[in-house]
Design a protein around this motif. Structure first.
Motif, PDB file in Angstrom:
ATOM      1  N   SER A   1      -6.969   1.663   7.161  1.00 18.74           N
ATOM      2  CA  SER A   1      -6.468   1.999   5.825  1.00 18.74           C
ATOM      3  C   SER A   1      -6.634   3.486   5.546  1.00 18.74           C
ATOM      4  O   SER A   1      -5.733   4.129   5.017  1.00 18.74           O
TER       5      SER A   1
ATOM      6  N   ASP B   1      -3.718   6.188   4.780  1.00 18.67           N
ATOM      7  CA  ASP B   1      -3.714   7.044   3.596  1.00 18.67           C
ATOM      8  C   ASP B   1      -3.554   8.511   3.992  1.00 18.67           C
ATOM      9  O   ASP B   1      -2.798   9.262   3.376  1.00 18.67           O
TER      10      ASP B   1
ATOM     11  N   HIS C   1      -0.141   9.493   4.898  1.00 18.63           N
ATOM     12  CA  HIS C   1       0.749   9.670   3.757  1.00 18.63           C
ATOM     13  C   HIS C   1       0.636  11.081   3.193  1.00 18.63           C
ATOM     14  O   HIS C   1       1.598  11.629   2.658  1.00 18.63           O
TER      15      HIS C   1
ATOM     16  N   GLN D   1     -12.405   5.088   0.918  1.00 18.08           N
ATOM     17  CA  GLN D   1     -12.392   6.452   0.392  1.00 18.08           C
ATOM     18  C   GLN D   1     -13.435   7.328   1.075  1.00 18.08           C
ATOM     19  O   GLN D   1     -13.200   8.507   1.319  1.00 18.08           O
TER      20      GLN D   1
ATOM     21  N   HIS E   1       1.306   4.332  -2.942  1.00 20.97           N
ATOM     22  CA  HIS E   1       1.247   5.782  -2.745  1.00 20.97           C
ATOM     23  C   HIS E   1       2.338   6.482  -3.539  1.00 20.97           C
ATOM     24  O   HIS E   1       2.157   7.598  -4.018  1.00 20.97           O
TER      25      HIS E   1
ATOM     26  N   PHE F   1     -11.975   8.185   4.364  1.00 22.84           N
ATOM     27  CA  PHE F   1     -10.882   9.104   4.063  1.00 22.84           C
ATOM     28  C   PHE F   1     -11.417  10.507   3.789  1.00 22.84           C
ATOM     29  O   PHE F   1     -10.987  11.488   4.386  1.00 22.84           O
TER      30      PHE F   1
ATOM     31  N   ARG G   1       0.830  -1.198   0.000  1.00 23.49           N
ATOM     32  CA  ARG G   1       0.000   0.000   0.000  1.00 23.49           C
ATOM     33  C   ARG G   1       0.869   1.254   0.000  1.00 23.49           C
ATOM     34  O   ARG G   1       0.579   2.226  -0.706  1.00 23.49           O
ATOM     35  N   ASP G   2       1.929   1.241   0.791  1.00 21.98           N
ATOM     36  CA  ASP G   2       2.848   2.374   0.821  1.00 21.98           C
ATOM     37  C   ASP G   2       3.484   2.581  -0.550  1.00 21.98           C
ATOM     38  O   ASP G   2       3.622   3.719  -1.022  1.00 21.98           O
TER      39      ASP G   2
END
Lengths: 231, 231
Positions: free
Chosen positions: B49, B53, B56, B10, A56, B13, A52-53
Motif C-alpha cells: 500500500s 501511494d 501516485h 503512513q 487519491h 510511506f 484506493r486509486d
DNA sequence: TTCCGCTAAATTGCTAACAATAGAACAGCG
DNA sequence: CGCTGTTCTATTGTTAGCAATTTAGCGGAA
C-alpha cells in the motif's frame, strides 16, 4: 493471466470514475466491496486497489473499517478547486496558444461543433463529459502533462461539486462561454483567451450555491478548552 | 490492533518518502517488498500500500511483475515539473501576501534564520529538506490546501530531479534567493515577490544539466510502420 | 416511553500458503 | 567462442479463509 491485472484494476477504476463524473453515483453513496466484486466479476483485491486509486483523486473517501464512499466536497474545498483551476488553466491557455498546431485548431473546431450538435439541453451525462473534454483538450495542446494530470483531478472533482451544489432551478448554459473561449483561442489573442477562461470558470462557480464565504468548523475541544464540566 | 493500520502504512510511506527526498535512496534503486517487510517489521500488504501511494506521488515507479523502483524523471518531465511550479507558486505567493498574518511573518523570519544557522554549506540532508520547507510554508500561508497538496508532490519530485541532474562541481547556493524572496514578501511588494519567485525557480532549473530541449524518444513501431520485414 | 447495553449480522482488514512471472545461470549447438 | 534455448531461483501477484470492527436490532430497566 496475471499480466492483465493492472488492466483489470483500471477497468474497475474507469467504470466507477465515469459513474461519478456523469453523476450516476451521487456524492455520499456507499461503495461496498462485495457489491463491486459482483458487479465487475472481479476479485476483492482489484476492487480495493481501484478504490484506493480513486481516493487519491479525491473522488472517493475511504474510512477505516467503514468502507468507501463517493466524496462530498465541502464548500470550502469547492472554492479551492475553482481557485486552483483558475491558476492552472489561465497559465495553460497561454501555452496552448503558443503550441497550437493546425491539427489542434481543427480539434478545437470539431469539439465546438460537437457541443452545438448536442444542443443547449443540459441532458446531464454527455453534456458534463463533453464540457470536461474541452478543458482536457486545451490541456493536451498546452503540452505540460504534469500540469495536465493535476488538472484532470480538478476537472473530475468539479463534477462532484456541481452534483452537490448546482442550483436546481437555473438554466445551466455554459455553452456560449466555450464558444467565446474557442474564438479567442483560434484568433490567437492571448489576453482575450485568458480573460475568457477566467470569466468562464468564475461563471461556473457563481452558478453554484456554495453558502457563506467562511464555513468555519466549530471545534468543540477548542470551545470548551479549560472549561470545567458541571458536576 | 487493526485500527492502527493506516498509521502503519503512513509510517512506511513517510520513511521511504524522507529517504527519497533526502537523497539517501538514489533514483533507480529497487525496493524489494520482502526487504522492506524486514526493515519496517511490517506485513507485505502495508508495504505494498505504501509503495502504491508513493507511486501516485511519482516518487516510485511500479512495474508489473518486476517490483518498485525509485523514480527517474526524464529531462522532459523535469522541465514540466519546474514549469508547473512556476505557474502554481507565482499565483500562490500573491495569495500568501494577501493572507499573511503577524504569526506568519514571524514564521517566515524564523525559517530564514534557521537557514542562516545551517550555514551556506549544502550538507545535503537537512539543506534539501529545509529548502522545501520554505516553499511549503508559503503554500500554507496562501491558504489553498488543494493547490498545496499538488505543490507538495512537485516539491518532492524536485528533490529527485536534483539528485539526478545536479551539476556536481557547482556551488549550489540558493540561499540568498530565499532571503530576497522573504524580503519582498515581508515588505508586501507583490510584483517583486512574484518576480523573485520566478527568478528563484528558474535559477534552480538552470543549475541542472537537463540536456537538449527536445529529447525526442524514437518509437520503433512508428519507424518501422508499414515496413515489410525481409524474409 | 426512553435510554442503555447486549447480541448478531454484515463488512472490512489480515494472514499465510500458493501460482505465475522475470531474470539469471547454465547447457547445448553452431 | 558466441549464440540460442532451457532450467532454476528469487520475487511479485493471487486467492481463500479467518479475525476484528462496525452497525443495527432487540430487550430490559429506570
Amino acid at each position: 493471466m496475471a499480466s492483465h491485472a493492472v488492466r483489470e484494476v483500471q477497468r474497475i477504476f474507469n467504470s466507477i470514475y465515469d459513474a461519478i463524473v456523469e453523476q450516476r453515483l451521487p456524492p455520499g453513496t456507499r461503495l461496498t466491496e462485495l457489491n463491486l466484486v459482483e458487479v465487475f466479476a472481479a476479485n476483492r483485491n482489484h476492487v480495493r486497489s481501484a478504490l484506493r486509486d480513486l481516493s487519491h483523486l479525491k473522488l472517493v473517501r475511504i474510512e477505516m473499517n467503514r468502507g468507501a464512499f463517493v466524496e462530498e466536497p465541502t464548500p470550502q474545498q469547492a472554492r479551492e478547486v475553482f481557485a486552483a483551476r483558475r491558476v492552472i488553466e489561465k497559465a495553460m491557455i497561454e501555452n496552448a496558444i503558443d503550441n497550437m498546431s493546425a491539427k489542434d485548431r481543427k480539434a478545437i473546431s470539431a469539439h465546438i461543433a460537437q457541443e452545438h450538435a448536442l444542443g443547449h439541453d443540459p441532458a446531464k451525462p454527455e453534456f458534463i463529459r463533453l464540457s470536461g473534454d474541452f478543458h482536457r483538450l486545451l490541456s493536451r495542446i498546452a503540452g505540460n502533462q504534469t500540469l495536465g494530470e493535476m488538472l484532470d483531478s480538478l476537472i473530475a472533482r468539479t463534477s462532484l461539486i456541481i452534483a452537490l451544489y448546482e442550483v436546481q432551478s437555473g438554466i445551466q448554459c455554459s455553452h456560449d462561454e466555450h464558444d467565446h473561449l474557442a474564438e479567442a483561442l483560434l484568433s490567437g489573442d492571448k489576453a482575450a483567451a485568458v480573460a475568457s477562461m477566467e470569466h468562464h470558470l468564475l461563471a461556473i462557480e457563481k452558478r453554484l450555491r456554495l453558502g457563506p464565504q467562511k464555513t468555519e468548523e466549530v471545534d468543540l475541544f477548542e470551545v470548551f478548552a479549560g472549561v470545567e464540566t458541571v458536576k
